[in-house]
Design a protein around this motif. Structure first.
Motif, PDB file in Angstrom:
ATOM      1  N   SER A 198      25.309  42.777  34.201  1.00  0.00           N
ATOM      2  CA  SER A 198      26.508  42.071  33.761  1.00  0.00           C
ATOM      3  C   SER A 198      27.615  43.112  33.639  1.00  0.00           C
ATOM      4  O   SER A 198      27.433  44.151  32.998  1.00  0.00           O
ATOM      5  CB  SER A 198      26.268  41.383  32.416  1.00  0.00           C
ATOM      6  OG  SER A 198      27.439  40.727  31.978  1.00  0.00           O
ATOM      7  N   PHE A 199      28.755  42.857  34.263  1.00  0.00           N
ATOM      8  CA  PHE A 199      29.844  43.825  34.251  1.00  0.00           C
ATOM      9  C   PHE A 199      30.543  43.793  32.892  1.00  0.00           C
ATOM     10  O   PHE A 199      30.964  42.735  32.414  1.00  0.00           O
ATOM     11  CB  PHE A 199      30.819  43.541  35.388  1.00  0.00           C
ATOM     12  CG  PHE A 199      30.164  43.538  36.745  1.00  0.00           C
ATOM     13  CD1 PHE A 199      29.181  44.465  37.068  1.00  0.00           C
ATOM     14  CD2 PHE A 199      30.504  42.598  37.694  1.00  0.00           C
ATOM     15  CE1 PHE A 199      28.565  44.465  38.301  1.00  0.00           C
ATOM     16  CE2 PHE A 199      29.893  42.578  38.940  1.00  0.00           C
ATOM     17  CZ  PHE A 199      28.920  43.516  39.245  1.00  0.00           C
ATOM     18  N   ASP A 200      30.643  44.959  32.287  1.00  0.00           N
ATOM     19  CA  ASP A 200      31.131  45.078  30.921  1.00  0.00           C
ATOM     20  C   ASP A 200      32.585  44.643  30.824  1.00  0.00           C
ATOM     21  O   ASP A 200      33.474  45.231  31.454  1.00  0.00           O
ATOM     22  CB  ASP A 200      30.977  46.527  30.460  1.00  0.00           C
ATOM     23  CG  ASP A 200      31.101  46.683  28.961  1.00  0.00           C
ATOM     24  OD1 ASP A 200      31.688  45.801  28.312  1.00  0.00           O
ATOM     25  OD2 ASP A 200      30.617  47.705  28.435  1.00  0.00           O
ATOM     26  N   LYS A 201      32.831  43.646  29.989  1.00  0.00           N
ATOM     27  CA  LYS A 201      34.177  43.096  29.875  1.00  0.00           C
ATOM     28  C   LYS A 201      35.126  43.973  29.057  1.00  0.00           C
ATOM     29  O   LYS A 201      36.333  43.692  29.013  1.00  0.00           O
ATOM     30  CB  LYS A 201      34.122  41.689  29.271  1.00  0.00           C
ATOM     31  CG  LYS A 201      33.350  40.698  30.127  1.00  0.00           C
ATOM     32  CD  LYS A 201      33.267  39.344  29.453  1.00  0.00           C
ATOM     33  CE  LYS A 201      32.287  38.445  30.194  1.00  0.00           C
ATOM     34  NZ  LYS A 201      32.127  37.139  29.515  1.00  0.00           N
ATOM     35  N   LYS A 202      34.587  45.020  28.453  1.00  0.00           N
ATOM     36  CA  LYS A 202      35.469  45.947  27.742  1.00  0.00           C
ATOM     37  C   LYS A 202      36.416  46.650  28.705  1.00  0.00           C
ATOM     38  O   LYS A 202      37.454  47.173  28.286  1.00  0.00           O
ATOM     39  CB  LYS A 202      34.640  46.968  26.974  1.00  0.00           C
ATOM     40  CG  LYS A 202      33.828  46.366  25.835  1.00  0.00           C
ATOM     41  CD  LYS A 202      32.964  47.413  25.163  1.00  0.00           C
ATOM     42  CE  LYS A 202      32.111  46.792  24.061  1.00  0.00           C
ATOM     43  NZ  LYS A 202      31.209  47.791  23.428  1.00  0.00           N
ATOM     44  N   ASP A 203      36.044  46.682  29.988  1.00  0.00           N
ATOM     45  CA  ASP A 203      36.903  47.290  31.010  1.00  0.00           C
ATOM     46  C   ASP A 203      37.865  46.296  31.645  1.00  0.00           C
ATOM     47  O   ASP A 203      38.713  46.692  32.444  1.00  0.00           O
ATOM     48  CB  ASP A 203      36.036  47.888  32.128  1.00  0.00           C
ATOM     49  CG  ASP A 203      35.069  48.932  31.610  1.00  0.00           C
ATOM     50  OD1 ASP A 203      35.502  49.822  30.862  1.00  0.00           O
ATOM     51  OD2 ASP A 203      33.874  48.861  31.953  1.00  0.00           O
ATOM     52  N   TRP A 204      37.724  45.021  31.332  1.00  0.00           N
ATOM     53  CA  TRP A 204      38.483  43.979  32.022  1.00  0.00           C
ATOM     54  C   TRP A 204      39.870  43.792  31.417  1.00  0.00           C
ATOM     55  O   TRP A 204      40.106  44.069  30.237  1.00  0.00           O
ATOM     56  CB  TRP A 204      37.747  42.649  31.951  1.00  0.00           C
ATOM     57  CG  TRP A 204      36.484  42.579  32.761  1.00  0.00           C
ATOM     58  CD1 TRP A 204      35.805  43.621  33.316  1.00  0.00           C
ATOM     59  CD2 TRP A 204      35.751  41.405  33.089  1.00  0.00           C
ATOM     60  NE1 TRP A 204      34.692  43.168  33.977  1.00  0.00           N
ATOM     61  CE2 TRP A 204      34.630  41.816  33.860  1.00  0.00           C
ATOM     62  CE3 TRP A 204      35.925  40.053  32.827  1.00  0.00           C
ATOM     63  CZ2 TRP A 204      33.694  40.915  34.352  1.00  0.00           C
ATOM     64  CZ3 TRP A 204      34.981  39.147  33.303  1.00  0.00           C
ATOM     65  CH2 TRP A 204      33.885  39.574  34.065  1.00  0.00           C
ATOM     66  N   SER A 205      40.742  43.266  32.246  1.00  0.00           N
ATOM     67  CA  SER A 205      42.069  42.866  31.775  1.00  0.00           C
ATOM     68  C   SER A 205      42.571  41.695  32.606  1.00  0.00           C
ATOM     69  O   SER A 205      42.230  41.566  33.790  1.00  0.00           O
ATOM     70  CB  SER A 205      43.063  44.040  31.862  1.00  0.00           C
ATOM     71  OG  SER A 205      43.185  44.484  33.209  1.00  0.00           O
ATOM     72  N   ILE A 206      43.355  40.842  31.981  1.00  0.00           N
ATOM     73  CA  ILE A 206      44.019  39.740  32.681  1.00  0.00           C
ATOM     74  C   ILE A 206      45.301  40.290  33.284  1.00  0.00           C
ATOM     75  O   ILE A 206      46.167  40.795  32.564  1.00  0.00           O
ATOM     76  CB  ILE A 206      44.344  38.576  31.729  1.00  0.00           C
ATOM     77  CG1 ILE A 206      43.081  38.061  31.029  1.00  0.00           C
ATOM     78  CG2 ILE A 206      45.063  37.460  32.477  1.00  0.00           C
ATOM     79  CD1 ILE A 206      42.163  37.236  31.886  1.00  0.00           C
ATOM     80  N   ILE A 207      45.436  40.225  34.602  1.00  0.00           N
ATOM     81  CA  ILE A 207      46.642  40.768  35.238  1.00  0.00           C
ATOM     82  C   ILE A 207      47.588  39.664  35.706  1.00  0.00           C
ATOM     83  O   ILE A 207      48.726  39.953  36.065  1.00  0.00           O
ATOM     84  CB  ILE A 207      46.276  41.697  36.413  1.00  0.00           C
ATOM     85  CG1 ILE A 207      45.434  40.958  37.467  1.00  0.00           C
ATOM     86  CG2 ILE A 207      45.533  42.921  35.898  1.00  0.00           C
ATOM     87  CD1 ILE A 207      45.174  41.801  38.714  1.00  0.00           C
TER      88      ILE A 207
END
Length: 347
Positions: free
Chosen positions: A206-215
């Motif tokens: 599962s790709f860690d959402k701590k690295d995610w951002s809404i662009i």
């Protein structure tokens, strides 16, 4: 008057050698190690260990030095045994017998061992792998998990994590590779052998959402409870609510995962922000991927059951490489849309 016991009297008396001191039986895989402390009697030159009611035995030469005497008994059936130790001097005099109880383990014990499960595996943008473990079969002696993987230099490595650890990290996993794991058991505290379950593949990351951002996104209703960032906050108990009365389908959100990954699946939840769940999600949506935010690849149109709680998983047909993805709701019962959470999986 001595007639009743005279026949039992040994002229000069019996000589007994020093007996085995503090003996222990160490269990193993179809074997048992018997060990005891060297006694103070210097005349002892050998010993004999008996089992199966003296039907089987093994001799032990006592070396002139050393604090501990030991012997390995192999090819044992899987059961408990009573071992009897006698020591001897050069004249054949023996000690009084000393008993010690121990057992060997084998196929029956091995067959009941359960692999400690992995609840989830997360990988972040820097390649750090985080493994969240389930419960271990400690009642049968599980004491550690072993992880086998290939590191960034191409070497096969092994890491051992005790069962007390609920979360483990691998920092040097080779990109786009997986790992295997198994559970290590020790049937009792004196066991000389470890037992292992078979290797299990690590499964999807599962790709860690701590690295995610809404662009980029279409709309959001006023108030923090309705923000589009709730779509990637790790729980379906929050919600992304597009603008009610001022938006209509299609609704979209574009996410930067922070690193390029191979996406094999993605999961979508309706929100449980409302008691019992919220049925104002879409009936259909599209999923797009991109490596550069310029060229987008349509991964398909999917049906979504907005009437049930929990994750709904979808396979991507071509396992695309992507850093960016776009969720687009294209059809629903209202003009606006309410969603809970989204996740992506792969390597």
């Amino acid at each position: 008057m001595d007639a009743t016991y005279k026949q039992f009297v040994v002229p000069g008396g019996l000589t007994y050698t020093g007996k085995a001191t503090s003996p222990k039986a160490y269990s193993g895989l179809n074997r048992v190690k018997i060990a005891w402390l060297r006694g103070a009697d210097p005349s002892v030159i050998k010993a004999k260990v008996y089992w199966n009611n003296y039907a089987d035995s093994v001799g032990v030469d006592i070396p002139p030095t050393g604090d501990t005497i030991s012997v390995m008994i192999t090819n044992l059936l899987e059961k408990n045994y009573t071992f009897v130790i006698r020591t001897y001097d050069g004249k054949g005099n023996s000690s009084i017998p000393v008993e010690v109880v121990g057992g060997s383990y084998g196929e029956k014990y091995q067959a009941q061992l359960l692999t400690r499960p992995v609840n989830s595996t997360f990988i972040n943008a820097k390649g750090k792998l985080t493994i969240n473990w389930g419960g271990a079969d400690v009642s049968n002696g599980a004491f550690a998990s072993e992880v086998k993987y290939t590191d960034v230099l191409g070497n096969v490595k092994y890491q051992i994590f005790p069962v007390e650890m609920k979360t483990s990290e691998i920092l040097d996993l080779k990109p786009n590779t997986n790992y295997q794991f198994r559970t290590i058991f020790k049937p009792d505290s004196l066991s000389i052998d470890n037992f292992y379950t078979g290797y299990t593949d690590g499964g999807l990351f599962s790709f860690d959402k701590k690295d995610w951002s809404i662009i980029d996104f279409s709309t959001q209703h006023p108030g923090g409870d309705n923000a589009v960032t709730n779509f990637i906050d790790g729980t379906d108990a929050t919600r992304w609510h597009t603008c009610a009365g001022c938006s209509s389908y299609p609704h979209f959100a574009t996410i930067d995962m922070g690193a390029e990954r191979t996406i094999t699946q993605f999961g979508v939840w309706r929100t449980t922000f409302e008691t019992g769940g919220d049925d104002r999600g879409p009936d259909k949506f599209q999923f797009f991927t991109s490596t550069d935010k310029v060229t987008w690849v349509n991964q398909g149109t999917f049906n979504f059951n907005r009437l049930i709680n929990g994750e709904q998983r979808y396979l991507t047909p071509n396992n695309p490489r992507a850093r960016y993805f776009k969720f687009v709701g294209i059809q629903g019962p209202q003009s606006y849309m309410v969603m809970g959470e989204i996740s992506t999986y792969g390597l």
